[in-house]
Design an enzyme around this catalytic site. Structure first.
Site, short mmCIF file in Angstrom:
data_model
loop_
_atom_site.label_atom_id
_atom_site.label_comp_id
_atom_site.label_asym_id
_atom_site.label_seq_id
_atom_site.Cartn_x
_atom_site.Cartn_y
_atom_site.Cartn_z
N GLY A 54 0.93 -1.41 -0.10
CA GLY A 54 0.03 -0.04 -0.01
C GLY A 54 0.69 1.29 -0.03
O GLY A 54 0.32 2.45 0.01
N TRP A 83 2.30 2.55 -2.40
CA TRP A 83 1.97 4.05 -3.45
C TRP A 83 0.65 4.47 -3.14
O TRP A 83 0.30 5.47 -3.56
CB TRP A 83 1.90 3.18 -4.93
CG TRP A 83 3.52 3.31 -5.49
CD1 TRP A 83 4.70 3.21 -4.59
CD2 TRP A 83 3.84 3.17 -6.81
NE1 TRP A 83 5.87 3.17 -5.68
CE2 TRP A 83 5.45 3.18 -7.01
CE3 TRP A 83 3.00 3.10 -8.05
CZ2 TRP A 83 6.00 3.11 -8.22
CZ3 TRP A 83 3.95 3.08 -9.07
CH2 TRP A 83 5.03 3.10 -9.24
N ASP A 96 -4.15 -5.88 -5.98
CA ASP A 96 -3.02 -6.92 -5.88
C ASP A 96 -3.85 -8.35 -5.58
O ASP A 96 -4.42 -8.43 -5.20
CB ASP A 96 -2.21 -6.35 -4.78
CG ASP A 96 -0.72 -6.63 -4.70
OD1 ASP A 96 0.18 -6.12 -5.08
OD2 ASP A 96 -0.46 -8.09 -4.65
N ASP A 155 -5.75 -12.09 -8.88
CA ASP A 155 -4.98 -12.12 -9.79
C ASP A 155 -5.19 -11.31 -11.00
O ASP A 155 -6.00 -11.77 -11.82
CB ASP A 155 -4.31 -13.75 -10.17
CG ASP A 155 -3.31 -14.15 -10.98
OD1 ASP A 155 -2.86 -12.92 -11.38
OD2 ASP A 155 -3.16 -15.33 -11.28
N ASP A 179 3.20 -0.88 -10.13
CA ASP A 179 4.47 -1.44 -9.62
C ASP A 179 4.44 -2.75 -9.68
O ASP A 179 5.22 -3.60 -8.80
CB ASP A 179 4.58 -0.87 -8.17
CG ASP A 179 6.05 -0.82 -7.73
OD1 ASP A 179 7.12 -0.91 -8.58
OD2 ASP A 179 6.23 -0.88 -6.50
N LYS A 184 6.44 -0.07 -13.71
CA LYS A 184 7.62 -0.46 -13.54
C LYS A 184 8.10 -1.56 -14.52
O LYS A 184 6.98 -2.50 -14.97
CB LYS A 184 7.74 -1.58 -12.24
CG LYS A 184 8.99 -2.05 -12.09
CD LYS A 184 8.97 -3.18 -10.77
CE LYS A 184 8.97 -2.54 -9.54
NZ LYS A 184 8.90 -3.42 -8.47
#
Length: 216
Positions: A60, A62, A80, A96, A121, A161
């Site tokens: 958490g 970000w 997530d 997922d 990320d 990312k």
């Protein structure tokens, strides 16, 4: 079972890390918060009142930064595969992201709202084998770009990312078709040994102006 030397070294590095200490002091859940804060300081990608999607959000860090910056008039949808402790005014979807059912939950949460910014990320569990890790990493990048293409408003931004390697050049080319400006960022809070970088794409042109990136 005794800890391995590698495990011991990792723990020592982790707790000696100045960004880990800063996160504990500042109340952030992870050192990753400072990567986003550094990008924000340079590029001003997050503003009050924005609608944002945060992929790979747990634990958490970000989301904490983003929620504070968008304020009460903003909206944040985070997702997530791992659990994440709740953050006020943040909609969290656990699951997922490679599964269509989770994509649909995110799209349902977005509704008819046009999203200003998608941040990701996400990274796969790394095996240390590039031939295995790069395809997994690029797959997540492709899925994040697919979502961004579906929900971003014209002019919206995308921060993700990435790991340079096989497949990255094609991915970079695809993004340049969809956005006005594409830049690479390597925050100082990113560990030196890490191959991660952050790709910042600004000024979404809309899918009509470029080839659509299909979800695998």
């Amino acid at each position: 079972m005794a800890r391995s030397k590698t495990s011991h070294n990792w723990l020592k590095e982790h707790f000696d890390d100045k960004y880990v200490k800063m996160a504990q002091k500042d109340g952030y859940r992870s050192r990753a918060s400072y990567k986003l804060l550094e990008i924000q300081e340079k590029d001003k990608i997050i503003r009050p009142g924005m609608t944002v999607i945060d992929l790979g959000a747990a634990p958490g860090g970000w989301s904490q930064v983003t929620s504070r910056l968008i304020g009460g008039q903003g909206r944040l949808i985070a997702s997530d595969i791992l659990e994440m402790d709740s953050i006020p005014d943040v909609t969290f979807i656990q699951g997922d992201f490679t599964e269509d059912a989770i994509l649909e939950q995110i799209l349902e949460a977005v509704g008819n709202t046009q999203v200003d910014l998608v941040i990701s990320d996400m990274a796969p569990n790394m095996s240390g084998l590039s031939a295995v890790d790069m395809p997994r990493a690029m797959f997540l990048c492709e899925l994040a770009l697919d979502l961004a293409g579906r929900v971003l408003r014209p002019g919206g931004d995308f921060l993700i990312k990435v790991f340079q390697g096989e497949g990255f050049d094609i991915y970079h080319k695809d993004i340049r078709k969809l956005f006005d400006k594409v830049q690479m960022r390597k925050p100082s809070s990113s560990r030196d040994r890490s191959r991660e970088q952050y790709l910042l794409a600004r000024g979404f042109r809309g899918i009509d102006g470029a080839a659509s990136i299909e979800r695998f």
